[in-house]
Design an enzyme around this catalytic site. Structure first.
Site, short mmCIF file in Angstrom:
data_model
loop_
_atom_site.label_atom_id
_atom_site.label_comp_id
_atom_site.label_asym_id
_atom_site.label_seq_id
_atom_site.Cartn_x
_atom_site.Cartn_y
_atom_site.Cartn_z
N PRO A 105 1.74 -19.22 23.58
CA PRO A 105 0.51 -19.59 24.31
C PRO A 105 -0.77 -18.95 23.78
O PRO A 105 -1.83 -19.22 24.29
CB PRO A 105 0.80 -19.09 25.73
CG PRO A 105 1.67 -17.89 25.52
CD PRO A 105 2.54 -18.22 24.33
N GLY A 106 -0.68 -18.06 22.77
CA GLY A 106 -1.89 -17.57 22.13
C GLY A 106 -2.13 -16.09 22.20
O GLY A 106 -3.20 -15.62 21.81
N TRP A 108 -0.78 -13.52 20.45
CA TRP A 108 -0.95 -12.89 19.14
C TRP A 108 -2.31 -13.27 18.54
O TRP A 108 -2.96 -12.43 17.91
CB TRP A 108 0.18 -13.31 18.20
CG TRP A 108 1.42 -12.49 18.37
CD1 TRP A 108 1.82 -11.85 19.51
CD2 TRP A 108 2.41 -12.20 17.38
NE1 TRP A 108 3.01 -11.19 19.29
CE2 TRP A 108 3.39 -11.39 18.01
CE3 TRP A 108 2.57 -12.57 16.06
CZ2 TRP A 108 4.52 -10.93 17.32
CZ3 TRP A 108 3.69 -12.11 15.37
CH2 TRP A 108 4.66 -11.30 15.99
N ASP A 126 1.13 -24.76 16.24
CA ASP A 126 2.28 -24.83 17.14
C ASP A 126 2.54 -26.27 17.55
O ASP A 126 1.62 -27.09 17.56
CB ASP A 126 2.08 -23.98 18.39
CG ASP A 126 3.41 -23.48 18.96
OD1 ASP A 126 4.28 -24.32 19.25
OD2 ASP A 126 3.57 -22.26 19.12
N ASP A 192 -16.59 -25.38 -11.63
CA ASP A 192 -17.94 -24.93 -11.97
C ASP A 192 -18.18 -23.48 -11.58
O ASP A 192 -18.82 -22.74 -12.29
CB ASP A 192 -18.97 -25.83 -11.28
CG ASP A 192 -18.88 -27.27 -11.76
OD1 ASP A 192 -18.49 -27.47 -12.93
OD2 ASP A 192 -19.16 -28.18 -10.97
N ASP A 210 5.76 -16.13 14.71
CA ASP A 210 6.51 -15.82 15.93
C ASP A 210 7.24 -17.08 16.40
O ASP A 210 7.46 -17.28 17.59
CB ASP A 210 5.56 -15.31 17.01
CG ASP A 210 6.29 -14.55 18.12
OD1 ASP A 210 7.34 -13.94 17.84
OD2 ASP A 210 5.82 -14.58 19.27
N LYS A 271 9.39 -13.25 12.86
CA LYS A 271 10.43 -12.94 13.84
C LYS A 271 11.74 -13.57 13.41
O LYS A 271 11.77 -14.69 12.91
CB LYS A 271 10.04 -13.46 15.22
CG LYS A 271 11.12 -13.24 16.28
CD LYS A 271 10.63 -13.60 17.67
CE LYS A 271 10.43 -15.09 17.84
NZ LYS A 271 10.02 -15.42 19.21
#
Length: 326
Positions: A105-106, A108, A126, A192, A210, A271
Protein backbone atom coordinates in the site's frame (compact mmCIF):
# COMPACT_ATOMS: atom_id res chain seq x y z
CA UNK A 1 17.50 8.97 12.90
CA UNK A 2 20.45 7.09 11.38
CA UNK A 3 22.65 8.04 14.34
CA UNK A 4 20.48 5.86 16.55
CA UNK A 5 21.91 2.78 14.83
CA UNK A 6 25.01 3.21 16.98
CA UNK A 7 23.07 2.82 20.22
CA UNK A 8 23.57 -0.57 21.86
CA UNK A 9 20.25 -2.03 22.94
CA UNK A 10 18.74 -5.37 23.82
CA UNK A 11 17.30 -7.59 21.09
CA UNK A 12 14.51 -5.69 19.37
CA UNK A 13 15.30 -2.55 21.32
CA UNK A 14 16.94 -0.77 18.39
CA UNK A 15 13.86 -1.32 16.25
CA UNK A 16 11.66 0.28 18.90
CA UNK A 17 14.05 3.19 19.39
CA UNK A 18 13.97 3.83 15.65
CA UNK A 19 10.21 3.55 15.64
CA UNK A 20 9.85 6.07 18.46
CA UNK A 21 12.28 8.39 16.65
CA UNK A 22 10.21 8.15 13.47
CA UNK A 23 7.01 8.75 15.42
CA UNK A 24 8.55 11.84 17.01
CA UNK A 25 9.41 13.24 13.59
CA UNK A 26 5.92 12.47 12.36
CA UNK A 27 4.40 14.11 15.41
CA UNK A 28 6.35 17.30 14.74
CA UNK A 29 4.70 17.51 11.33
CA UNK A 30 1.19 17.15 12.73
CA UNK A 31 -0.90 20.30 13.04
CA UNK A 32 -0.57 21.98 16.47
CA UNK A 33 -4.25 21.43 17.12
CA UNK A 34 -3.76 17.66 16.96
CA UNK A 35 -2.78 16.22 20.36
CA UNK A 36 0.22 13.90 20.50
CA UNK A 37 -0.19 10.83 22.67
CA UNK A 38 2.50 8.32 23.40
CA UNK A 39 1.46 4.73 22.77
CA UNK A 40 2.15 1.99 25.29
CA UNK A 41 5.33 -0.07 24.80
CA UNK A 42 5.14 -3.66 23.54
CA UNK A 43 3.36 -6.07 25.83
CA UNK A 44 1.27 -3.42 27.61
CA UNK A 45 -1.75 -3.39 25.31
CA UNK A 46 -4.93 -5.12 26.41
CA UNK A 47 -6.08 -8.00 24.26
CA UNK A 48 -9.55 -7.83 22.78
CA UNK A 49 -12.08 -8.81 25.42
CA UNK A 50 -14.88 -9.81 23.07
CA UNK A 51 -15.40 -13.57 22.83
CA UNK A 52 -16.14 -13.18 19.12
CA UNK A 53 -12.83 -11.45 18.35
CA UNK A 54 -10.76 -13.39 15.85
CA UNK A 55 -7.17 -14.45 16.37
CA UNK A 56 -6.09 -11.96 13.72
CA UNK A 57 -7.75 -9.06 15.53
CA UNK A 58 -6.16 -10.09 18.80
CA UNK A 59 -2.73 -10.19 17.20
CA UNK A 60 -3.29 -6.76 15.67
CA UNK A 61 -4.33 -5.37 19.05
CA UNK A 62 -1.06 -6.60 20.58
CA UNK A 63 1.09 -5.47 17.66
CA UNK A 64 3.10 -2.43 18.74
CA UNK A 65 4.41 -1.73 15.24
CA UNK A 66 0.93 -1.81 13.77
CA UNK A 67 -0.31 0.75 16.29
CA UNK A 68 2.80 2.87 15.81
CA UNK A 69 2.27 2.91 12.04
CA UNK A 70 -1.25 4.27 12.52
CA UNK A 71 -0.03 6.99 14.86
CA UNK A 72 2.64 8.05 12.33
CA UNK A 73 0.13 7.95 9.43
CA UNK A 74 2.18 5.26 7.70
CA UNK A 75 0.49 3.01 5.18
CA UNK A 76 1.49 -0.15 7.06
CA UNK A 77 3.79 -1.54 9.74
CA UNK A 78 6.20 -2.70 6.99
CA UNK A 79 7.65 0.83 6.98
CA UNK A 80 9.64 0.01 10.11
CA UNK A 81 11.39 -2.88 8.31
CA UNK A 82 12.87 -0.45 5.79
CA UNK A 83 13.67 2.09 8.50
CA UNK A 84 15.68 -0.60 10.33
CA UNK A 85 17.55 -1.72 7.23
CA UNK A 86 18.40 1.85 6.21
CA UNK A 87 19.64 2.66 9.71
CA UNK A 88 21.89 -0.39 9.64
CA UNK A 89 23.17 -0.24 6.05
CA UNK A 90 22.62 3.43 5.08
CA UNK A 91 20.91 2.74 1.78
CA UNK A 92 19.47 6.18 1.06
CA UNK A 93 20.73 9.71 0.59
CA UNK A 94 19.35 12.91 -0.87
CA UNK A 95 18.92 13.07 -4.64
CA UNK A 96 18.68 9.34 -5.33
CA UNK A 97 16.33 7.62 -7.77
CA UNK A 98 14.51 4.74 -6.06
CA UNK A 99 12.33 2.02 -7.62
CA UNK A 100 9.90 0.30 -5.24
CA UNK A 101 8.63 -2.99 -6.72
CA UNK A 102 5.46 -4.26 -5.09
CA UNK A 103 4.95 -0.87 -3.44
CA UNK A 104 1.27 -1.19 -2.39
CA UNK A 105 0.00 0.00 0.00
CA UNK A 106 2.98 2.39 -0.08
CA UNK A 107 4.74 2.33 3.28
CA UNK A 108 8.21 1.67 1.85
CA UNK A 109 7.71 4.45 -0.70
CA UNK A 110 6.65 6.77 2.14
CA UNK A 111 9.92 6.13 3.96
CA UNK A 112 12.07 6.30 0.83
CA UNK A 113 10.62 9.60 -0.41
CA UNK A 114 11.39 11.23 2.94
CA UNK A 115 15.00 10.00 2.86
CA UNK A 116 15.80 11.14 -0.70
CA UNK A 117 14.33 14.65 -0.36
CA UNK A 118 14.55 17.28 -1.71
CA UNK A 119 15.85 16.33 -5.15
CA UNK A 120 15.33 12.55 -5.21
CA UNK A 121 12.49 10.60 -6.75
CA UNK A 122 10.63 7.40 -5.97
CA UNK A 123 8.72 5.30 -8.51
CA UNK A 124 6.47 2.44 -7.34
CA UNK A 125 5.13 -0.52 -9.32
CA UNK A 126 2.37 -2.91 -8.24
CA UNK A 127 -0.52 -4.95 -9.60
CA UNK A 128 -2.78 -3.72 -6.83
CA UNK A 129 -4.45 -0.32 -7.33
CA UNK A 130 -3.36 2.00 -4.54
CA UNK A 131 -3.25 5.75 -3.90
CA UNK A 132 0.33 6.95 -4.47
CA UNK A 133 1.97 8.45 -1.38
CA UNK A 134 2.73 12.16 -1.65
CA UNK A 135 5.74 12.76 -3.90
CA UNK A 136 5.75 9.22 -5.36
CA UNK A 137 5.07 8.29 -8.99
CA UNK A 138 3.44 4.90 -9.51
CA UNK A 139 2.69 2.42 -12.26
CA UNK A 140 -0.04 -0.22 -11.94
CA UNK A 141 0.81 -3.43 -13.73
CA UNK A 142 2.39 -6.87 -13.50
CA UNK A 143 6.13 -6.24 -13.17
CA UNK A 144 6.86 -9.68 -14.59
CA UNK A 145 5.56 -8.58 -17.99
CA UNK A 146 8.05 -7.15 -20.44
CA UNK A 147 5.72 -4.32 -21.48
CA UNK A 148 5.47 -3.03 -17.91
CA UNK A 149 9.24 -3.08 -17.46
CA UNK A 150 9.70 -1.28 -20.77
CA UNK A 151 7.22 1.42 -19.77
CA UNK A 152 9.09 1.90 -16.49
CA UNK A 153 12.46 2.15 -18.26
CA UNK A 154 11.00 4.62 -20.77
CA UNK A 155 9.71 6.75 -17.91
CA UNK A 156 13.13 6.83 -16.26
CA UNK A 157 14.77 7.97 -19.48
CA UNK A 158 12.05 10.47 -20.37
CA UNK A 159 12.16 12.10 -16.94
CA UNK A 160 15.80 11.85 -15.82
CA UNK A 161 15.36 14.51 -13.15
CA UNK A 162 12.87 14.65 -10.31
CA UNK A 163 10.68 17.50 -9.08
CA UNK A 164 11.65 19.22 -5.84
CA UNK A 165 10.07 16.99 -3.20
CA UNK A 166 10.46 19.68 -0.61
CA UNK A 167 7.90 21.92 -2.29
CA UNK A 168 4.36 21.49 -0.91
CA UNK A 169 2.02 19.94 -3.43
CA UNK A 170 -1.02 17.72 -3.67
CA UNK A 171 -2.02 15.06 -1.21
CA UNK A 172 -0.99 12.16 -3.43
CA UNK A 173 1.64 11.28 -5.98
CA UNK A 174 1.33 10.81 -9.72
CA UNK A 175 0.27 7.81 -11.76
CA UNK A 176 2.27 6.85 -14.84
CA UNK A 177 0.10 6.23 -17.88
CA UNK A 178 1.00 4.49 -21.11
CA UNK A 179 2.64 6.78 -23.67
CA UNK A 180 4.80 6.51 -26.81
CA UNK A 181 8.39 5.48 -26.11
CA UNK A 182 11.02 8.22 -25.92
CA UNK A 183 13.95 5.79 -25.92
CA UNK A 184 14.97 6.54 -29.50
CA UNK A 185 14.78 10.29 -28.92
CA UNK A 186 16.86 10.09 -25.77
CA UNK A 187 19.43 7.89 -27.45
CA UNK A 188 19.74 10.40 -30.26
CA UNK A 189 20.23 13.19 -27.71
CA UNK A 190 22.81 11.15 -25.80
CA UNK A 191 24.85 10.80 -28.97
CA UNK A 192 25.29 14.59 -28.85
CA UNK A 193 25.62 15.07 -25.10
CA UNK A 194 27.11 11.73 -24.00
CA UNK A 195 25.07 11.44 -20.78
CA UNK A 196 22.98 8.45 -21.79
CA UNK A 197 25.94 6.63 -23.27
CA UNK A 198 27.95 7.09 -20.09
CA UNK A 199 25.15 5.68 -17.92
CA UNK A 200 24.32 2.90 -20.43
CA UNK A 201 20.68 3.10 -19.32
CA UNK A 202 21.57 2.75 -15.63
CA UNK A 203 19.63 5.55 -14.00
CA UNK A 204 18.58 3.99 -10.67
CA UNK A 205 20.38 4.23 -7.32
CA UNK A 206 18.27 1.89 -5.16
CA UNK A 207 15.88 -0.92 -6.11
CA UNK A 208 13.52 -2.25 -3.45
CA UNK A 209 11.51 -5.43 -3.99
CA UNK A 210 8.88 -6.30 -1.41
CA UNK A 211 6.90 -8.35 -3.93
CA UNK A 212 5.26 -11.71 -3.47
CA UNK A 213 3.61 -13.86 -6.11
CA UNK A 214 -0.21 -13.77 -6.44
CA UNK A 215 -1.62 -17.24 -5.90
CA UNK A 216 -4.16 -18.90 -8.12
CA UNK A 217 -7.85 -17.99 -7.90
CA UNK A 218 -9.92 -20.31 -5.75
CA UNK A 219 -13.65 -20.90 -6.17
CA UNK A 220 -16.47 -21.88 -3.90
CA UNK A 221 -15.51 -19.52 -1.07
CA UNK A 222 -17.26 -16.43 0.31
CA UNK A 223 -16.41 -13.29 -1.66
CA UNK A 224 -14.33 -11.78 1.15
CA UNK A 225 -11.98 -14.74 1.58
CA UNK A 226 -10.09 -16.84 -0.93
CA UNK A 227 -12.26 -15.83 -3.90
CA UNK A 228 -11.36 -12.14 -3.45
CA UNK A 229 -8.56 -10.88 -5.72
CA UNK A 230 -7.29 -8.38 -3.14
CA UNK A 231 -6.78 -11.10 -0.52
CA UNK A 232 -5.03 -13.35 -3.05
CA UNK A 233 -2.61 -10.56 -3.94
CA UNK A 234 -1.96 -9.32 -0.40
CA UNK A 235 -1.39 -12.65 1.39
CA UNK A 236 0.93 -15.61 1.09
CA UNK A 237 -0.62 -18.96 0.22
CA UNK A 238 0.48 -20.75 3.41
CA UNK A 239 2.31 -23.41 1.37
CA UNK A 240 5.97 -22.91 2.25
CA UNK A 241 7.32 -24.53 -0.90
CA UNK A 242 5.04 -22.55 -3.17
CA UNK A 243 5.76 -19.26 -1.40
CA UNK A 244 9.51 -19.89 -1.59
CA UNK A 245 9.42 -20.75 -5.30
CA UNK A 246 7.28 -17.70 -6.06
CA UNK A 247 9.58 -15.39 -4.12
CA UNK A 248 12.62 -16.73 -5.99
CA UNK A 249 10.98 -16.03 -9.36
CA UNK A 250 10.19 -12.47 -8.30
CA UNK A 251 13.66 -11.87 -6.82
CA UNK A 252 15.30 -13.05 -10.04
CA UNK A 253 12.98 -10.84 -12.11
CA UNK A 254 13.87 -7.87 -9.91
CA UNK A 255 17.58 -8.72 -10.17
CA UNK A 256 17.37 -8.85 -13.96
CA UNK A 257 15.77 -5.40 -13.93
CA UNK A 258 18.51 -4.19 -11.56
CA UNK A 259 21.12 -5.56 -13.95
CA UNK A 260 19.74 -3.29 -16.69
CA UNK A 261 19.01 -0.13 -14.68
CA UNK A 262 21.06 0.00 -11.44
CA UNK A 263 24.07 2.32 -11.41
CA UNK A 264 27.51 1.22 -10.30
CA UNK A 265 27.54 1.61 -6.52
CA UNK A 266 23.76 1.20 -6.32
CA UNK A 267 21.91 -0.94 -3.76
CA UNK A 268 19.37 -3.76 -4.09
CA UNK A 269 16.93 -5.08 -1.45
CA UNK A 270 14.61 -8.04 -2.08
CA UNK A 271 12.28 -10.08 0.08
CA UNK A 272 12.37 -13.87 -0.11
CA UNK A 273 10.86 -16.81 1.70
CA UNK A 274 13.37 -19.31 2.99
CA UNK A 275 14.02 -22.51 1.03
CA UNK A 276 16.46 -24.52 -1.06
CA UNK A 277 16.94 -22.04 -3.93
CA UNK A 278 18.02 -19.04 -1.88
CA UNK A 279 21.71 -20.06 -1.96
CA UNK A 280 21.77 -19.81 -5.77
CA UNK A 281 20.34 -16.30 -5.65
CA UNK A 282 22.77 -15.31 -2.91
CA UNK A 283 25.65 -16.52 -5.06
CA UNK A 284 24.55 -14.29 -7.95
CA UNK A 285 24.24 -11.31 -5.65
CA UNK A 286 27.73 -11.83 -4.23
CA UNK A 287 29.19 -11.74 -7.74
CA UNK A 288 27.21 -8.67 -8.76
CA UNK A 289 27.56 -6.62 -5.54
CA UNK A 290 30.39 -5.81 -3.18
CA UNK A 291 28.56 -6.73 0.04
CA UNK A 292 25.52 -8.99 0.56
CA UNK A 293 23.66 -9.39 3.86
CA UNK A 294 20.78 -11.55 5.06
CA UNK A 295 18.41 -9.52 7.18
CA UNK A 296 15.47 -10.41 9.38
CA UNK A 297 14.21 -7.05 10.74
CA UNK A 298 13.02 -7.05 14.33
CA UNK A 299 9.75 -5.54 13.10
CA UNK A 300 9.15 -8.62 10.93
CA UNK A 301 6.83 -11.03 12.67
CA UNK A 302 8.80 -13.82 14.42
CA UNK A 303 6.58 -16.56 12.94
CA UNK A 304 7.07 -15.30 9.38
CA UNK A 305 9.56 -17.07 7.10
CA UNK A 306 10.27 -13.87 5.19
CA UNK A 307 13.82 -12.55 5.05
CA UNK A 308 15.62 -9.93 2.98
CA UNK A 309 18.78 -9.84 0.93
CA UNK A 310 20.48 -6.45 1.23
CA UNK A 311 23.06 -6.12 -1.57
CA UNK A 312 25.26 -3.02 -1.46
CA UNK A 313 27.50 -1.29 -4.01
CA UNK A 314 26.95 -2.83 -7.40
CA UNK A 315 30.13 -3.68 -9.27
CA UNK A 316 30.14 -1.59 -12.42
CA UNK A 317 32.07 -4.02 -14.63
CA UNK A 318 29.99 -7.12 -13.81
CA UNK A 319 26.75 -8.01 -15.59
CA UNK A 320 24.27 -10.77 -14.92
CA UNK A 321 24.75 -12.45 -18.30
CA UNK A 322 28.40 -13.16 -17.52
CA UNK A 323 27.47 -14.56 -14.11
CA UNK A 324 24.87 -16.93 -15.57
CA UNK A 325 27.40 -18.24 -18.07
CA UNK A 326 29.95 -19.20 -15.40
Amino acid sequence: MRALARITTSRGGLARVLAVSYLSLAAAAVAPSTPWRYTAPPGCARAASSASSSQWKQRQARDWYGRAAKVASLKSRAAFKLIEMDSKYKLFKSGQTVIDLGYAPGSWSQVAVELVKPHGRVVGVDMIPAQPPKGVSTLQGDFRKEGVQKLLKDYLVEFPSAPDLGVPGGEGGSIISDRPSYIDTERADSADHGDGAANDGRLVDVILSDMWAPWARATGYPSRTLDNAYYRLMNVSGNNGRDHAGSMLLCNAALKFANDTLRAGGHFVCKFYQGNEEKVLEGKLKKLFTRVHREKPYSSRPDSKEMYFVAQSRKGAVILENIDDT
